[in-house]
Design a protein around this motif. Structure first.
Motif, PDB file in Angstrom:
ATOM      1  N   VAL A   1       8.540  -0.742   4.317  1.00  0.00           N
ATOM      2  CA  VAL A   1       8.750  -2.021   3.633  1.00  0.00           C
ATOM      3  C   VAL A   1       8.388  -1.932   2.147  1.00  0.00           C
ATOM      4  O   VAL A   1       9.198  -2.271   1.280  1.00  0.00           O
ATOM      5  CB  VAL A   1       7.967  -3.165   4.318  1.00  0.00           C
ATOM      6  CG1 VAL A   1       8.166  -4.475   3.562  1.00  0.00           C
ATOM      7  CG2 VAL A   1       8.416  -3.314   5.756  1.00  0.00           C
ATOM      8  N   CYS A   2       7.193  -1.443   1.844  1.00  0.00           N
ATOM      9  CA  CYS A   2       6.749  -1.398   0.438  1.00  0.00           C
ATOM     10  C   CYS A   2       7.685  -0.565  -0.451  1.00  0.00           C
ATOM     11  O   CYS A   2       8.084  -1.041  -1.516  1.00  0.00           O
ATOM     12  CB  CYS A   2       5.328  -0.889   0.322  1.00  0.00           C
ATOM     13  SG  CYS A   2       4.113  -2.044   0.974  1.00  0.00           S
TER      14      CYS A   2
ATOM     15  N   CYS B   1       2.500   2.862   3.118  1.00  0.00           N
ATOM     16  CA  CYS B   1       3.445   2.027   3.863  1.00  0.00           C
ATOM     17  C   CYS B   1       4.718   2.837   4.128  1.00  0.00           C
ATOM     18  O   CYS B   1       5.328   3.373   3.204  1.00  0.00           O
ATOM     19  CB  CYS B   1       3.785   0.770   3.072  1.00  0.00           C
ATOM     20  SG  CYS B   1       4.859  -0.355   3.958  1.00  0.00           S
TER      21      CYS B   1
ATOM     22  N   TYR C   1       0.840  -1.209   0.000  1.00  0.00           N
ATOM     23  CA  TYR C   1       0.000   0.000   0.000  1.00  0.00           C
ATOM     24  C   TYR C   1       0.869   1.250   0.000  1.00  0.00           C
ATOM     25  O   TYR C   1       1.989   1.240   0.514  1.00  0.00           O
ATOM     26  CB  TYR C   1      -0.985  -0.023   1.160  1.00  0.00           C
ATOM     27  CG  TYR C   1      -0.394   0.105   2.546  1.00  0.00           C
ATOM     28  CD1 TYR C   1       0.431  -0.880   3.077  1.00  0.00           C
ATOM     29  CD2 TYR C   1      -0.680   1.214   3.346  1.00  0.00           C
ATOM     30  CE1 TYR C   1       0.958  -0.774   4.343  1.00  0.00           C
ATOM     31  CE2 TYR C   1      -0.155   1.323   4.630  1.00  0.00           C
ATOM     32  CZ  TYR C   1       0.654   0.326   5.115  1.00  0.00           C
ATOM     33  OH  TYR C   1       1.175   0.433   6.380  1.00  0.00           O
TER      34      TYR C   1
ATOM     35  N   HIS D   1       0.777  -6.689   6.306  1.00  0.00           N
ATOM     36  CA  HIS D   1       0.626  -7.493   5.079  1.00  0.00           C
ATOM     37  C   HIS D   1       1.845  -8.350   4.821  1.00  0.00           C
ATOM     38  O   HIS D   1       2.953  -7.996   5.242  1.00  0.00           O
ATOM     39  CB  HIS D   1       0.328  -6.588   3.876  1.00  0.00           C
ATOM     40  CG  HIS D   1       1.442  -5.664   3.501  1.00  0.00           C
ATOM     41  ND1 HIS D   1       2.384  -5.995   2.566  1.00  0.00           N
ATOM     42  CD2 HIS D   1       1.776  -4.421   3.948  1.00  0.00           C
ATOM     43  CE1 HIS D   1       3.241  -4.982   2.444  1.00  0.00           C
ATOM     44  NE2 HIS D   1       2.899  -4.024   3.278  1.00  0.00           N
TER      45      HIS D   1
HETATM   46 NI    NI Z   1       4.132  -2.331   3.217  1.00  0.00          NI
END
Ligand code: NI
Length: 225
Positions: free
Chosen positions: A102-103, A99, A96, A188
């Motif tokens: 991480v993303c 985020c 998303y 996620h």
């Molecule tokens: Ni993420």
């Protein structure tokens, strides 16, 4: 001694029978029992298929197929399905845009892997699937994917559509329960999927795979056409 050999033969026959039964029960759609049986036996000695195992890949249990049909909205606001990507190789990631860390890291690694591939990258489309459709509207998603790669496709949809697509890829996602609802985080899973021209997942890469690992996995698949 003869009794012992008879006993052993009986065990072997029973085991093969059980495998045949398992093959019959868990064979893939349209797969013959014989094919499934051979695949099960092969499963005991190593991974299936002709593609060499990829470094950094997660082993999928034999008979499990990820991917398949979906209906979503792309970052241009058009309704798209798996048919719009037929014949293309995809490197896909679910996350998303809000985020915090991480993303963006994972998408940066995917973009770096595309650069590393050189001209072969033209056969691959990077795809970012939002698991936060409430906030990831097409226009916003469009700006976000453009930050990473000029050909990266963003997909979003209704919560039902996103849930269904996530289910097909075994992606876990959940809104973090906090009191200030406007600024929530999403939990996620963070795997990277290499999807073949038939819409089925060929390789699942672990979270935080290095660009070289992602590029290697793509090259490994593209070489085996
Ligand atoms: Ni993420």
């Amino acid at each position: 001694m003869l009794r012992f050999i008879r006993f052993l033969s009986a065990i072997v026959i029973l085991c093969l029978g059980a495998l045949w039964g398992a093959a019959w029960l868990w064979r893939g759609e349209g797969e013959s029992v014989t094919d499934a049986f051979v695949r099960r036996i092969a499963g005991f000695s190593g991974p299936e298929g002709s593609v060499a195992p990829t470094a950094g890949a997660v082993a999928m249990p034999p008979g499990v197929t990820l991917g398949g049909p979906f209906t979503m909205t792309d970052s241009k606001g058009r309704t798209v399905s798996e048919k719009d990507f037929a014949g293309r190789w995809l490197v896909m990631y679910f996350g998303y845009t809000f985020c915090p860390d991480v993303c963006p890291t994972e998408l940066g690694n995917i973009a770096a892997a595309m650069d590393e591939l050189g001209p072969v990258a033209e056969r691959v489309t990077p795809v970012f699937v939002s698991i936060d459709p409430e906030r990831d509207k097409p226009a916003h998603l469009s700006d976000y994917v453009d930050l990473f790669h000029p050909r990266m496709v963003g997909l979003t949809g209704s919560i039902e559509q996103v849930t269904e697509m996530a289910r097909r890829y075994r992606v876990f996602f959940r809104k973090e329960t906090r009191t200030d609802a406007a600024d929530y985080l999403m939990d996620h899973s963070s795997f990277i999927y290499i999807v073949g021209p038939d819409g089925k997942v060929r390789t699942v890469l672990k979270p935080q795979s290095a660009p070289a690992t992602i590029a290697g996995a793509l090259r490994n698949q593209l070489r085996n056409l």
